[in-house]
Design an enzyme around this catalytic site. Structure first.
Site, PDB file in Angstrom:
ATOM      1  N   CYS A 136       0.997  -1.428   0.048  1.00  0.00           N
ATOM      2  CA  CYS A 136      -0.309   0.043  -0.088  1.00  0.00           C
ATOM      3  C   CYS A 136       1.326   0.818  -0.178  1.00  0.00           C
ATOM      4  CB  CYS A 136      -1.004  -0.294   1.261  1.00  0.00           C
ATOM      5  SG  CYS A 136      -0.250  -0.337   2.923  1.00  0.00           S
TER       6      CYS A 136
HETATM    7  N1  LIG Z   1      -4.032  -4.425   5.674  1.00  0.00           N
HETATM    8  C1  LIG Z   1      -3.416  -3.690   4.226  1.00  0.00           C
HETATM    9  O1  LIG Z   1      -3.844  -2.280   4.624  1.00  0.00           O
HETATM   10  C2  LIG Z   1      -3.003  -4.400   3.066  1.00  0.00           C
HETATM   11  C3  LIG Z   1      -2.799  -5.467   3.741  1.00  0.00           C
HETATM   12  N2  LIG Z   1      -2.240  -6.263   2.369  1.00  0.00           N
HETATM   13  C4  LIG Z   1      -1.070  -7.495   2.280  1.00  0.00           C
HETATM   14  O2  LIG Z   1      -2.525  -8.597   2.458  1.00  0.00           O
HETATM   15  C5  LIG Z   1      -2.279 -10.046   2.726  1.00  0.00           C
HETATM   16  C6  LIG Z   1      -3.805  -9.662   3.796  1.00  0.00           C
HETATM   17  O3  LIG Z   1      -3.994  -8.595   4.408  1.00  0.00           O
HETATM   18  P1  LIG Z   1      -4.992  -8.107   5.252  1.00  0.00           P
HETATM   19  O4  LIG Z   1      -6.027  -8.936   4.341  1.00  0.00           O
HETATM   20  O5  LIG Z   1      -4.835  -7.195   5.981  1.00  0.00           O
HETATM   21  O6  LIG Z   1      -4.484  -9.156   6.342  1.00  0.00           O
HETATM   22  P2  LIG Z   1      -5.311 -10.139   7.856  1.00  0.00           P
HETATM   23  O7  LIG Z   1      -4.291 -10.137   8.585  1.00  0.00           O
HETATM   24  O8  LIG Z   1      -6.280  -9.018   8.268  1.00  0.00           O
HETATM   25  O9  LIG Z   1      -6.335 -11.381   7.172  1.00  0.00           O
HETATM   26  C7  LIG Z   1      -4.985 -12.346   6.820  1.00  0.00           C
HETATM   27  C8  LIG Z   1      -6.228 -13.225   6.335  1.00  0.00           C
HETATM   28  O10 LIG Z   1      -5.505 -14.843   6.651  1.00  0.00           O
HETATM   29  C9  LIG Z   1      -5.610 -15.636   7.575  1.00  0.00           C
HETATM   30  N3  LIG Z   1      -5.005 -16.211   7.677  1.00  0.00           N
HETATM   31  C10 LIG Z   1      -3.546 -15.670   8.975  1.00  0.00           C
HETATM   32  N4  LIG Z   1      -2.532 -16.046   9.884  1.00  0.00           N
HETATM   33  C11 LIG Z   1      -2.784 -17.775   8.930  1.00  0.00           C
HETATM   34  C12 LIG Z   1      -2.361 -18.381   8.670  1.00  0.00           C
HETATM   35  N5  LIG Z   1      -1.481 -18.512   9.690  1.00  0.00           N
HETATM   36  N6  LIG Z   1      -2.423 -19.273   7.560  1.00  0.00           N
HETATM   37  C13 LIG Z   1      -2.909 -19.053   7.141  1.00  0.00           C
HETATM   38  N7  LIG Z   1      -3.957 -18.863   7.041  1.00  0.00           N
HETATM   39  C14 LIG Z   1      -3.684 -17.140   7.762  1.00  0.00           C
HETATM   40  C15 LIG Z   1      -6.904 -15.025   8.375  1.00  0.00           C
HETATM   41  O11 LIG Z   1      -7.738 -16.350   8.469  1.00  0.00           O
HETATM   42  P3  LIG Z   1      -8.365 -17.399   9.153  1.00  0.00           P
HETATM   43  O12 LIG Z   1      -7.481 -16.832  10.344  1.00  0.00           O
HETATM   44  O13 LIG Z   1      -9.545 -16.565   9.558  1.00  0.00           O
HETATM   45  O14 LIG Z   1      -7.526 -18.441   8.582  1.00  0.00           O
HETATM   46  C16 LIG Z   1      -7.453 -13.854   7.246  1.00  0.00           C
HETATM   47  O15 LIG Z   1      -8.264 -14.600   6.501  1.00  0.00           O
HETATM   48  C17 LIG Z   1      -1.408  -9.625   3.667  1.00  0.00           C
HETATM   49  O16 LIG Z   1      -0.145 -10.287   3.453  1.00  0.00           O
HETATM   50  C18 LIG Z   1      -1.008  -8.288   3.666  1.00  0.00           C
HETATM   51  O17 LIG Z   1       0.232  -7.311   3.822  1.00  0.00           O
HETATM   52  C19 LIG Z   1      -0.797  -5.099   1.003  1.00  0.00           C
HETATM   53  C20 LIG Z   1      -1.379  -3.748   0.877  1.00  0.00           C
HETATM   54  C21 LIG Z   1      -2.412  -3.699   2.444  1.00  0.00           C
HETATM   55  C1  LIG Z   2      -0.071  -0.105   9.062  1.00  0.00           C
HETATM   56  C2  LIG Z   2       0.750  -1.157   8.471  1.00  0.00           C
HETATM   57  O1  LIG Z   2       1.707  -1.565   9.815  1.00  0.00           O
HETATM   58  N1  LIG Z   2       1.168  -0.604   7.856  1.00  0.00           N
HETATM   59  C3  LIG Z   2       1.739  -2.865   6.934  1.00  0.00           C
HETATM   60  C4  LIG Z   2       1.555  -2.806   5.566  1.00  0.00           C
HETATM   61  C5  LIG Z   2       0.351  -2.982   4.855  1.00  0.00           C
HETATM   62  C6  LIG Z   2       1.329  -4.072   3.354  1.00  0.00           C
HETATM   63  O2  LIG Z   2       1.159  -3.455   2.235  1.00  0.00           O
HETATM   64  O3  LIG Z   2       1.877  -5.234   3.321  1.00  0.00           O
HETATM   65  P1  LIG Z   2       2.315  -5.850   2.992  1.00  0.00           P
HETATM   66  O4  LIG Z   2       4.263  -4.982   2.538  1.00  0.00           O
HETATM   67  O5  LIG Z   2       2.857  -6.624   3.681  1.00  0.00           O
HETATM   68  O6  LIG Z   2       0.945  -6.478   2.009  1.00  0.00           O
HETATM   69  C7  LIG Z   2       2.533  -2.401   6.926  1.00  0.00           C
HETATM   70  O7  LIG Z   2       4.098  -1.629   7.276  1.00  0.00           O
HETATM   71  O8  LIG Z   2       3.525  -3.770   7.528  1.00  0.00           O
END
Ligand SMILES: NC(=O)C1=CN([C@@H]2O[C@H](COP(=O)(O)OP(=O)(O)OC[C@H]3O[C@@H](n4cnc5c(N)ncnc54)[C@H](OP(=O)(O)O)[C@@H]3O)[C@@H](O)[C@H]2O)C=CC1
Ligand SMILES: CC(=O)N[C@@H](CCC(=O)OP(=O)(O)O)C(=O)O
Length: 317
Positions: A136
């Protein structure tokens, strides 16, 4: 002729980004959900978590090695960092080659995967079916720096502030509303993953200092750039307007944008363009919703391109 919809599976669908993707798929003319996985929500109806989805599907919790047998045309991995390769390995082992879009940082440095930041890398896509979705902050940094890459006199310095949904759902200080109340929490002040990611894909080093704030969604990156020759503000604005001309999800604005106004929106805004008196320093502000242009919306752009439909299908503009 009615063309069958492509089937999409979302692995890690309980998370914030997974929920946003379900909404986009629910509105998509050419996609239907094949499965959405979550261990915690296993068995629950999807519409109870995401009312925008009106079908009967329930969350399931297949083992990674069982994913290929579920026969999705497109698979989105929305798992925490470090978990994608087991899933990818399962598809390789089964000889299945769906379009895979990984939201984590796991393949952002892998030359075998396309790095999908369409406004900057769409011309480099060679039909790869494995697409790494940018981070992001890394998206906001690259949109702010890319048009000036050739006139930098020093590494751009980027001050980032994210809402706490950026820290995912696994409990930590960074997504604890109590600890964030009246607070701004600095972290990973050197060497953050997105510093490396943006530096690599821009081809110039950037320096990045992230913070997390008490709001839920949306981020701001304020970047200071020293320039090798003086610029007038109107030339700077013209340069950015030209770079993003025709882009529906990047808006170049005059004033410095406010994060409160971009939360829930699918586009990024780049603006400010405050110049020093000598014209050799500019400060640029970029805002975007970390869950949308910073994750799910960008993934949908990448999916749309990979399945050969309009890049903006299902994305509210
Ligand atoms: N949040 C953000 O703003 C952004 C996030 N990302 C990336 O996108 C991905 C998802 O982010 P986000 O939705 O915030 O993450 P979350 O932590 O909110 O969700 C992660 C998901 O993975 C599952 N999960 C968690 N731990 C495990 C595990 N050990 N093994 C298998 N499944 C697991 C969870 O479901 P359950 O535990 O129920 O199985 C949940 O559905 C991450 O890699 C993050 O870095 C990228 C850009 C922006
Ligand atoms: C506030 C906060 O913790 N933000 C996350 C960035 C979210 C994201 O884009 O994560 P990935 O690069 O893992 O997809 C961080 O700094 O790690």
């Amino acid at each position: 002729m009615v063309t069958a919809k492509k089937r999409i599976g979302i692995v890690g669908a309980r998370g914030h980004t997974g929920a946003e993707l379900i909404k986009l798929v629910a509105a998509h003319p050419s996609l239907e959900l094949a499965y959405v996985s979550s261990r915690e929500l296993d068995g629950q109806r999807v519409y109870e978590q995401v009312p925008e989805y009106q079908g009967d599907l329930r969350y399931s919790s297949p083992a990674h090695e069982d994913l290929p047998a579920l026969d999705a045309d497109v698979v989105v991995l929305a798992l925490p960092n470090g978990k994608a390769s087991v899933c990818v390995g399962a598809f390789d082992k089964a000889g299945k080659d769906p379009v895979i879009v990984d939201l984590s940082a796991d393949y952002r440095f892998d030359n075998g995967w396309h790095y999908g930041l369409p406004e900057l890398t769409r011309n480099k896509w060679r039909g790869e079916r494995r697409i790494s979705n940018p981070g992001c902050y890394a998206t906001a940094i690259q949109l702010s720096v890319a048009p000036l890459k050739d006139v930098l006199a020093a590494p751009p310095v980027c001050f980032g502030v994210s809402g706490y949904s950026g820290a995912g759902t696994t409990p930590s200080d960074k997504n604890n509303p109590e600890k964030l109340r009246d607070n701004l929490m600095p972290y990973s002040l050197t060497g953050h993953m997105h510093e490396k990611e943006a530096s690599r894909h821009l081809g110039v080093p950037v320096e990045f200092m992230p913070h997390v704030a008490p709001h839920f969604r949306g981020l701001t990156v304020t970047t200071n750039l020293y320039l090798s020759r003086p610029h007038k503000r109107e030339d700077m604005l013209a340069l950015f307007r030209h770079a993003y001309a025709g882009e529906k999800l990047v808006r170049v604005v005059d004033e410095a944008p406010w994060v409160s106004l971009v939360a829930g929106k699918h586009y990024a805004e780049v603006g400010g363009f405050a110049m020093s008196a000598d014209g050799k320093r500019v400060v640029i502000v970029a805002t975007l919703d970390n869950l949308l242009k910073g994750a799910a919306t960008q993934a949908m752009q990448n999916i749309n391109r990979a399945i050969g439909v309009d890049e903006y299908a299902s994305i509210p503009l």
